[in-house]
Design a protein around this motif. Structure first.
Motif, mmCIF file in Angstrom:
data_model
loop_
_atom_site.group_PDB
_atom_site.id
_atom_site.type_symbol
_atom_site.label_atom_id
_atom_site.label_comp_id
_atom_site.label_asym_id
_atom_site.label_seq_id
_atom_site.Cartn_x
_atom_site.Cartn_y
_atom_site.Cartn_z
ATOM 1 N N ALA A 1 -12.359 15.439 -12.609
ATOM 2 C CA ALA A 1 -12.004 14.404 -11.637
ATOM 3 C C ALA A 1 -10.527 14.054 -11.696
ATOM 4 C CB ALA A 1 -12.851 13.156 -11.885
ATOM 5 N N ALA A 2 -9.874 14.317 -12.846
ATOM 6 C CA ALA A 2 -8.455 13.981 -12.984
ATOM 7 C C ALA A 2 -7.563 14.797 -12.062
ATOM 8 C CB ALA A 2 -8.019 14.173 -14.441
ATOM 9 N N PHE A 3 -8.086 15.898 -11.503
ATOM 10 C CA PHE A 3 -7.297 16.722 -10.584
ATOM 11 C C PHE A 3 -7.154 16.081 -9.204
ATOM 12 C CE2 PHE A 3 -8.521 19.863 -13.728
ATOM 13 C CZ PHE A 3 -7.416 20.703 -13.791
ATOM 14 N N TYR A 4 -7.954 15.061 -8.915
ATOM 15 C CA TYR A 4 -8.028 14.546 -7.550
ATOM 16 C C TYR A 4 -7.429 13.152 -7.460
ATOM 17 C CZ TYR A 4 -11.044 18.547 -7.453
ATOM 18 O OH TYR A 4 -11.517 19.821 -7.572
ATOM 19 N N PRO A 5 -7.091 12.717 -6.249
ATOM 20 C CA PRO A 5 -6.346 11.463 -6.082
ATOM 21 C C PRO A 5 -7.142 10.237 -6.489
ATOM 22 C CG PRO A 5 -6.247 12.827 -4.091
ATOM 23 C CD PRO A 5 -7.297 13.419 -4.974
ATOM 24 N N THR A 6 -6.378 9.158 -6.679
ATOM 25 C CA THR A 6 -6.947 7.844 -6.939
ATOM 26 C C THR A 6 -6.712 6.973 -5.716
ATOM 27 O OG1 THR A 6 -6.522 7.997 -9.309
ATOM 28 C CG2 THR A 6 -6.846 5.802 -8.398
ATOM 29 N N LEU A 7 -7.781 6.427 -5.176
ATOM 30 C CA LEU A 7 -7.703 5.578 -3.995
ATOM 31 C C LEU A 7 -7.837 4.127 -4.428
ATOM 32 C CD1 LEU A 7 -7.571 5.299 -0.908
ATOM 33 C CD2 LEU A 7 -10.066 5.554 -0.860
ATOM 34 N N ALA A 8 -6.809 3.316 -4.108
ATOM 35 C CA ALA A 8 -6.821 1.918 -4.524
ATOM 36 C C ALA A 8 -6.473 1.026 -3.356
ATOM 37 C CB ALA A 8 -5.832 1.698 -5.663
ATOM 38 N N VAL A 9 -7.094 -0.133 -3.315
ATOM 39 C CA VAL A 9 -6.824 -1.153 -2.308
ATOM 40 C C VAL A 9 -6.305 -2.391 -3.036
ATOM 41 C CG1 VAL A 9 -7.819 -2.646 -0.541
ATOM 42 C CG2 VAL A 9 -8.583 -0.277 -0.745
ATOM 43 N N THR A 10 -5.165 -2.916 -2.563
ATOM 44 C CA THR A 10 -4.591 -4.111 -3.177
ATOM 45 C C THR A 10 -4.448 -5.190 -2.130
ATOM 46 O OG1 THR A 10 -2.335 -3.333 -2.759
ATOM 47 C CG2 THR A 10 -3.317 -2.786 -4.891
ATOM 48 N N ALA A 11 -4.570 -6.429 -2.556
ATOM 49 C CA ALA A 11 -4.408 -7.590 -1.674
ATOM 50 C C ALA A 11 -3.706 -8.682 -2.442
ATOM 51 C CB ALA A 11 -5.765 -8.061 -1.166
ATOM 52 N N ASN A 12 -2.748 -9.313 -1.796
ATOM 53 C CA ASN A 12 -2.034 -10.445 -2.371
ATOM 54 C C ASN A 12 -2.123 -11.597 -1.395
ATOM 55 O OD1 ASN A 12 -0.503 -9.441 -4.917
ATOM 56 N ND2 ASN A 12 -0.173 -7.839 -3.390
ATOM 57 N N GLY A 13 -2.406 -12.747 -1.869
ATOM 58 C CA GLY A 13 -2.496 -13.922 -1.008
ATOM 59 C C GLY A 13 -2.300 -15.184 -1.819
ATOM 60 N N GLY A 14 -1.944 -16.254 -1.131
ATOM 61 C CA GLY A 14 -1.748 -17.511 -1.831
ATOM 62 C C GLY A 14 -0.977 -18.505 -0.993
ATOM 63 N N PHE A 15 -0.259 -19.360 -1.694
ATOM 64 C CA PHE A 15 0.468 -20.454 -1.038
ATOM 65 C C PHE A 15 1.920 -20.417 -1.490
ATOM 66 C CE2 PHE A 15 1.692 -24.897 -0.278
ATOM 67 C CZ PHE A 15 1.155 -25.099 0.994
ATOM 68 N N THR A 16 2.884 -20.529 -0.537
ATOM 69 C CA THR A 16 4.304 -20.463 -0.881
ATOM 70 C C THR A 16 5.121 -21.259 0.133
ATOM 71 O OG1 THR A 16 6.173 -18.991 -1.289
ATOM 72 C CG2 THR A 16 4.659 -18.347 0.458
ATOM 73 N N ASN A 17 6.329 -21.672 -0.324
ATOM 74 C CA ASN A 17 7.253 -22.315 0.610
ATOM 75 C C ASN A 17 8.413 -21.389 0.955
ATOM 76 O OD1 ASN A 17 8.728 -22.365 -1.747
ATOM 77 N ND2 ASN A 17 9.637 -24.377 -1.340
ATOM 78 N N LEU A 18 8.344 -20.111 0.433
ATOM 79 C CA LEU A 18 9.385 -19.142 0.735
ATOM 80 C C LEU A 18 8.819 -18.119 1.714
ATOM 81 C CD1 LEU A 18 12.229 -18.083 0.170
ATOM 82 C CD2 LEU A 18 11.275 -16.764 -1.742
ATOM 83 N N LEU A 19 9.182 -18.266 2.960
ATOM 84 C CA LEU A 19 8.690 -17.384 4.002
ATOM 85 C C LEU A 19 9.856 -16.592 4.553
ATOM 86 C CD1 LEU A 19 6.321 -19.874 5.839
ATOM 87 C CD2 LEU A 19 5.707 -18.109 4.179
ATOM 88 N N GLY A 20 9.876 -15.318 4.254
ATOM 89 C CA GLY A 20 11.024 -14.501 4.627
ATOM 90 C C GLY A 20 12.249 -14.973 3.862
#
Length: 461
Positions: free
Chosen positions: A304-323
């Motif tokens: 299995a190490a010969f084949y790709p790893t598929l990953a999904v990431t998500a980031n979310g939260g609260f901030t006062n820095l927008l752009g």
């Protein structure tokens, strides 16, 4: 963009379906191993087990002596080897739980804040309260094989625990009957020493009366010394056996009060061979099979190490820095991403890892085959030893009976008509002592063969 994503998903699905024949997803099955002996073992596992088979009996039904049963219970409660074996099972179980949790996404909370002031301006504060989620989708069976490996390791540790338990039960029983046998020999030797010492006194008196020569007295005295020296050997063996039993019970060395009359009730065994399904119950055989399964899944992971790893990431939260702007009060944000990581420059390492895994799997198969053959040899030895010991017991019983008669006859002839010599009387007594000692030793050999057979069939539940 959507067309590219769909193409990527379709390509991944096609690749995964094409790889099912490569052994990445297949479960371990002994019937598929390249070994006629292992295939026979796999067929034997399909047969119904006989609860009344000797190896399937509870140890309490085999060792019914209450003193021995108490010692076995104490050993099972206190023995450190068994305690460590149980801890190994706990460790393997914890590792399996960790492997199962790998299917779930990882969640990380990483709040942070910062302040800045330029040219004496008011402090400007920024902050983020992000929650990061990372989830690896197990398309190519990496997590699956890791979980299966952990499961087989847990089963292997459980088998080792049973093997240790079986060894402890058999070890206590071996020591118990060894001590009883040694005590029986010691009692016999001490009784014989007293009688022989009396004979030496009688022979000295007969010599002084002119009825015996000096050589008869000397030979009788030498035999008495031989008996006394044998007593020291028996006492040493008795001391060592008591210490061994103490270690099995995890206690300081002491002398155990075991009656010399203790005797293992011999079961009626009419079989000359044991079917494979009963050999399969041995914990060391099961452990060897689980090691083969671990090696099988390790090889699958290397593929299995010969084949790709598929990953999904998500980031979310609260901030006062927008752009590039600071907004007070802050606002919610969310980010989603997917990644497909393919090993491009580690193919050589993966090939080497796969070759090593295949070689280790072959080693595990060889070890499993040897475990099966060794189990068969152990059972065969125990059965043969038991059968020959029972046969020898019968002959020795007749020998002791006739030698006891010989002692009585020569004694009467010497006392009443003088048609025999005192040396003939001593020779008859010496032969009787040898036969009685052999009888005690053979009884122990028979008991040990039964204990070994019970252990070799995986007994000790």
């Amino acid at each position: 963009m959507k067309i590219k994503n769909i193409s990527l998903i379709l390509a991944t699905a096609v690749s995964a379906s094409a790889l099912t024949g490569c052994g990445i997803y297949k479960k371990y099955d002994a019937a598929n191993m390249d070994s006629a002996l292992v295939k026979e073992y796999a067929e034997a596992l399909k047969q119904d087990t006989d609860s009344q088979a000797f190896g399937n009996l509870r140890w309490q039904d085999v060792f019914t002596d209450p003193v021995l049963a108490d010692l076995i219970n104490r050993a099972l409660a206190n023995n450190k080897d068994l305690a460590n074996a149980k801890l190994n099972v706990d460790i393997a179980h914890a590792q399996l739980k960790g492997a199962k949790l790998s299917y779930l996404p990882s969640v990380v909370l990483n709040p942070n804040g910062a302040g800045a002031s330029y040219a004496g301006s008011d402090m400007s504060w920024t902050y983020q309260i992000p929650l990061a989620v990372n989830w690896e989708i197990d398309v190519f069976g990496k997590i699956l094989n890791a979980k299966r490996t952990a499961k087989m390791s847990e089963l292997q540790m459980q088998a080792y625990e049973q093997a240790v338990r079986s060894q402890i039960i058999a070890g206590v029983a071996q020591c118990y009957y060894s001590i009883a046998s040694l005590q029986s020999q010691l009692d016999l030797m001490k009784q014989t020493a007293v009688l022989w010492n009396e004979s030496v006194t009688v022979m000295r008196n007969l010599k002084e009366a002119g009825r015996l020569r000096e050589d008869a007295v000397v030979q009788s005295l030498a035999q008495y010394y031989s008996i006394e020296s044998s007593i020291t050997d028996i006492e040493l063996g008795l001391h060592e056996a008591n210490n061994t039993l103490s270690l099995l019970l995890n206690t300081m060395p002491q002398t155990w009060n075991i009656p010399a009359s203790a005797n293992l009730e011999m079961p009626r065994l009419t079989r000359t061979e044991i079917p494979m399904c009963e050999l399969a119950a041995r914990p060391d055989v099961r452990a060897a099979e689980m090691q083969l399964a671990v090696a099988y899944y390790t090889t699958a992971s290397a593929r299995a190490a010969f084949y790709p790893t598929l990953a999904v990431t998500a980031n979310g939260g609260f901030t006062n820095l927008l752009g590039s702007f600071i907004k007070n009060p802050g606002d919610w944000f969310i980010q989603l991403a997917g990644s497909l990581t393919a090993p491009l420059f580690s193919r050589g390492q993966n090939i080497a890892r796969l070759e090593a895994s295949k070689a280790q799997q072959k080693q595990a198969l060889n070890n499993f085959e040897y475990a099966l053959m060794s189990a068969s040899a152990d059972v065969s030895d125990a059965l043969t030893t038991y059968g020959k010991s029972v046969e020898k017991q019968q002959w020795l019983a007749l020998q002791v009976e006739n030698l006891a008669k010989a002692v009585d006859i020569t004694g009467e002839l010497l006392m009443f008509d003088g048609s025999t010599t005192y040396l003939e009387v001593l020779t008859a007594q010496k032969n009787l002592l040898g036969a009685q000692t052999a009888q005690i030793t053979t009884n122990l050999t028979a008991a040990r063969s039964i204990i070994n057979l019970y252990q070799n069939l995986g007994g000790g539940r």
